[in-house]
Design a protein around this motif. Structure first.
Motif, PDB file in Angstrom:
ATOM      1  N   THR A 199       0.821  -1.050   0.273  1.00 25.71           N
ATOM      2  CA  THR A 199       0.028   0.119  -0.465  1.00 25.71           C
ATOM      3  C   THR A 199       1.288   1.180   0.025  1.00 25.71           C
ATOM      4  OG1 THR A 199       0.043   0.341   2.419  1.00 25.71           O
ATOM      5  CG2 THR A 199      -1.748  -1.279   0.932  1.00 25.71           C
ATOM      6  N   LYS A 200       0.569   2.217  -0.560  1.00 26.12           N
ATOM      7  CA  LYS A 200       1.102   3.786  -0.868  1.00 26.12           C
ATOM      8  C   LYS A 200       1.703   3.866   1.016  1.00 26.12           C
ATOM      9  CE  LYS A 200      -2.337   5.872  -2.698  1.00 26.12           C
ATOM     10  NZ  LYS A 200      -2.922   4.645  -3.115  1.00 26.12           N
ATOM     11  N   GLU A 201       0.055   3.395   2.215  1.00 29.39           N
ATOM     12  CA  GLU A 201       1.102   4.247   3.028  1.00 29.39           C
ATOM     13  C   GLU A 201       2.061   3.463   3.980  1.00 29.39           C
ATOM     14  OE1 GLU A 201      -2.456   5.391   2.035  1.00 29.39           O
ATOM     15  OE2 GLU A 201      -2.102   3.213   1.750  1.00 29.39           O
ATOM     16  N   HIS A 204       5.490   4.397   2.231  1.00 26.72           N
ATOM     17  CA  HIS A 204       5.891   5.531   2.417  1.00 26.72           C
ATOM     18  C   HIS A 204       6.749   5.288   4.226  1.00 26.72           C
ATOM     19  CE1 HIS A 204       4.480   9.718   4.042  1.00 26.72           C
ATOM     20  NE2 HIS A 204       5.411   9.558   4.054  1.00 26.72           N
ATOM     21  N   ASN A 549      -4.201  17.151   1.698  1.00 17.90           N
ATOM     22  CA  ASN A 549      -3.249  16.704   2.266  1.00 17.90           C
ATOM     23  C   ASN A 549      -2.475  16.839   2.244  1.00 17.90           C
ATOM     24  OD1 ASN A 549      -5.556  14.527   2.527  1.00 17.90           O
ATOM     25  ND2 ASN A 549      -5.116  13.980   0.128  1.00 17.90           N
ATOM     26  N   HIS A 553      -0.473  16.311   6.344  1.00 23.26           N
ATOM     27  CA  HIS A 553       0.705  15.923   6.651  1.00 23.26           C
ATOM     28  C   HIS A 553       1.689  16.608   6.893  1.00 23.26           C
ATOM     29  CE1 HIS A 553       4.726  14.353   5.106  1.00 23.26           C
ATOM     30  NE2 HIS A 553       5.372  15.654   5.116  1.00 23.26           N
ATOM     31  N   ASN A 620       0.700   8.520  13.263  1.00 18.24           N
ATOM     32  CA  ASN A 620       0.761   7.995  12.216  1.00 18.24           C
ATOM     33  C   ASN A 620       1.238   9.195  11.232  1.00 18.24           C
ATOM     34  OD1 ASN A 620       0.718   6.551   9.565  1.00 18.24           O
ATOM     35  ND2 ASN A 620       0.416   4.460  11.067  1.00 18.24           N
ATOM     36  N   PRO A 622       2.720   8.702   7.770  1.00 21.64           N
ATOM     37  CA  PRO A 622       1.885   8.309   5.992  1.00 21.64           C
ATOM     38  C   PRO A 622       0.367   7.321   5.967  1.00 21.64           C
ATOM     39  CG  PRO A 622       3.714   6.857   6.904  1.00 21.64           C
ATOM     40  CD  PRO A 622       3.643   8.013   8.315  1.00 21.64           C
ATOM     41  N   GLU A 623      -0.031   7.409   7.380  1.00 20.27           N
ATOM     42  CA  GLU A 623      -1.795   7.607   7.548  1.00 20.27           C
ATOM     43  C   GLU A 623      -2.827   8.632   7.741  1.00 20.27           C
ATOM     44  OE1 GLU A 623      -2.952   4.134   9.678  1.00 20.27           O
ATOM     45  OE2 GLU A 623      -1.517   2.631   8.814  1.00 20.27           O
ATOM     46  N   ARG A 625      -2.760  10.608  10.751  1.00 18.26           N
ATOM     47  CA  ARG A 625      -3.647  10.178  12.351  1.00 18.26           C
ATOM     48  C   ARG A 625      -2.671  10.424  12.849  1.00 18.26           C
ATOM     49  NH1 ARG A 625      -5.625   4.309  11.646  1.00 18.26           N
ATOM     50  NH2 ARG A 625      -7.857   5.496  13.058  1.00 18.26           N
TER      51      ARG A 625
END
Length: 632
Positions: A199-201, A204, A549, A553, A620, A622-623, A625
């Protein structure tokens, strides 16, 4: 009768097998492969040796090392083809089940020998085998050695990745992981081999862990396909334009501190409000190289750490209002009646003297310099309220990154910012009315009415009401924009940084100069306009998502770095949160200081609009969150 006898050694799907039983002509043959028994057709197996073989497990079935007689055998077979039994005798001095199998494995391996096979032959003795030329053997050996080295290098790479330590020479291999992290491919052989979710996350997170990316690296613009470089296109001479001299007006360009692209200004002439906009259409002609580039980008992209421009920066320096002693503009003049309606609309190309200031400084002069402007724009604002405009009041912040330092500051609402906002909205309505009256095709902005009109007061009500709205859209036919409380509207005040605004300017120029002596481009037709709207909307959607986003980030980085900056002890970020929604399992909060909306496990002991103090537990990046807990 079958030629296969009980106890014979046969070859079945790359495996050694023993014949256990032979039926009649049409029956299948029973074979055993180590501990497995199968019934097969005679055409599916090849006889290697008549046997008897008591048990396959007594044979060494691995590919053998080349025997000492190999070189001599290769020389003897340079010009001659032999049977399997003859090859076995050359290599091992006998034709036994073991030597037959070992010889057959060397043939199947394809390095030293090649098979001149008869596809219908059931007996390997019917096939002829010849030695491969020495140059082909040498080339194949080199190729195999290279594959072995590559596999060893690959295994070592995966081991280093699993251990979280890579070497500089590993960087080219990790490009595929970077491409996955940026949404430029859908899978990664490296992640699959390392047992990491593709996955992208996850990609990352791995790149940060390995030090391939610094923690600050922002993949979101690349994920959205945003061009990360500024356009470098030659700027042509401006189109010669007859201009009205409005230098006697006090024109103010009011922007945030640090703004680098001032494209609008306001002034008041008696009771006439003027909105002046940088005359970008004098430089960017429809279908020119500049126009096509701007169309593909759709908009400026505003990221916390940089701005990516739609047009070359030289255009801003040349046309930005207040950046030169004299500024060329498209000026929109109108009066605002006591009922907030626009009257006596006029448009002209103008020459101005513009003074730049900031919202902070303008706020200090609201009761003096800007008191008349405030009175005029307040009438327009009240009309929009009367039309049920959605005056959503939810926190907004400005996120900046300067020399690696992240700052997050809430936007101040009202004051001079409100004056400018209302003036720009009024200009959008004025141009839309002018275009509609004169049959000028332009992109109108519209937003449908929600199912239920509300007048929210509390933050939770504003949050809930926002969820009722559909996004605004563009159309070639005038339509009401419910959220703004306007019956007709177009975006016109930012042609330096929004392509659809530039289209409006190009169309207005075509109309306003149609009777001039200079040759002019005709108005765009409906189909051309629809095509441009589609392209610009697509690019703008990607840019806006990249901006949202990217803001998230950098907010996550801010929270993650906060503890480090506080020194020893529990330095995790703490701040106010307002409860805005409860659902079956979750409670949604708004953090006014950060303008983020995290969810917690349902907090049954809280009420809507209650303020609580929350603290960051973990982040987190990459996510995107952050996890919070209530601390009071």
């Amino acid at each position: 009768m079958s030629e296969f006898k009980i106890g014979a050694l046969v070859y079945y799907k790359s495996k050694a097998a023993r014949v256990n039983a032979v039926g009649d002509k049409d029956d299948k043959i029973e074979i055993s492969i180590l501990k497995t028994t199968k019934r097969v057709r005679d055409k599916d197996i090849k006889l290697l040796h008549p046997g008897p073989v008591s048990d396959i497990s007594t044979l060494d079935i691995e590919l053998p090392d080349p025997p000492e007689t190999l070189s001599e055998t290769l020389e003897l077979l340079e010009e001659e083809a032999v049977s399997l039994s003859e090859l076995s005798d050359f290599l091992y001095g006998e034709f036994s089940p073991q030597s037959a199998w070992s010889s057959w494995m060397l043939v199947m391996d394809g390095l030293y020998f090649e098979l001149l096979a008869d596809e219908n032959a059931k007996d390997a003795g019917q096939d002829l085998i010849k030695a491969r030329p020495q140059e082909l053997i040498a080339a194949e050996k080199e190729k195999r050695e290279s594959r072995i080295q590559q596999q060893e290098a690959w295994d070592a790479l995966i081991k280093r990745i699993s251990n979280g330590r890579i070497e500089e020479t590993d960087y080219p291999q990790l490009i595929e992981v970077e491409q996955l992290a940026c949404g430029e491919r859908e899978n990664s052989r490296i992640l699959k081999a390392a047992g990491i979710q593709e996955t992208k996350e996850a990609a990352h997170a791995l790149l940060i862990k390995l030090g391939y990316w610094p923690q600050e690296y922002n993949p979101w613009p690349r994920r959205m396909g945003v061009t990360m470089s500024n356009p470098e296109i030659a700027i042509p001479e401006a189109v010669e334009t007859s201009r009205r001299d409005l230098q006697h007006l006090q024109a103010w360009a009011i922007d945030d501190v640090g703004n680098q692209d001032p494209d609008d200004a306001i002034s008041l002439e008696g009771n006439r409000l003027w909105v002046h906009i940088a005359d970008v259409s004098s430089l960017v002609i429809p279908d020119s190289e500049l126009d096509i580039e701007a169309r593909s980008r759709g908009t400026n992209v505003y990221l916390p750490d940089q701005t990516i421009h739609m047009l070359p920066s030289g255009i801003t320096q040349q046309l930005g209002l207040g950046l030169q002693e004299q500024s060329n503009a498209l000026s929109i003049g109108f009066t605002i009646g006591e009922n907030g309606e626009l009257e006596d609309i006029e448009l002209c190309f103008s020459l101005l003297h513009v003074t730049r200031t900031t919202y902070d400084d303008a706020d200090k002069a609201l009761d003096s310099t800007f008191i008349a402007l405030k009175s005029v724009t307040d009438r327009f604002h009240q009309r929009r309220i009367n039309n049920n405009a959605a005056m959503l009041d939810l926190p907004e912040v400005n996120i900046r990154v300067d020399n690696g330092e992240i700052s997050i500051r809430p936007f101040k609402q009202g004051g001079s910012r409100k004056i400018v906002t209302e003036a720009m909205l009024a200009a959008g309505e004025a141009v839309a009315l002018f275009a509609h009256k004169n049959n000028i095709p332009i992109p109108y902005a519209y937003q449908p009415e929600p199912i239920e009109i509300q007048h929210p007061q509390k933050m939770s009500e504003h949050y809930a009401y926002r969820r009722c709205f559909k996004a605004s859209r563009h159309t070639t036919e005038p339509a009401a924009h419910f959220g703004l409380g306007l019956p007709i509207y177009t975006r016109v005040t930012s042609p330096i940084r929004r392509y659809l605004d530039l289209i409006v300017h190009q169309q207005l120029r075509a109309f306003l100069t149609q009777h001039s002596q200079q040759p002019q481009r005709p108005l765009l037709g409906h189909e051309e306009l629809v095509e441009r709207i589609g392209l610009a909307d697509e690019a703008s959607f990607a840019a806006r998502k990249a901006e949202r986003n990217s803001n998230q980030h950098w907010t996550m980085l801010y929270l993650n770095q906060y503890k480090t900056k506080q020194g020893e002890g529990n330095g995790n970020w703490q701040g106010e949160a307002v409860v805005v929604m409860h659902d079956e399992r979750k409670t949604t909060l708004i953090l006014p200081d950060l303008a983020i909306e995290p969810k917690l496990q349902r907090q049954d002991n809280t009420e809507l609009d209650q303020s609580v103090t929350v603290q960051v537990e973990s982040v987190n990046i990459p996510e995107l969150r952050a996890f919070f807990r209530v601390v009071n």
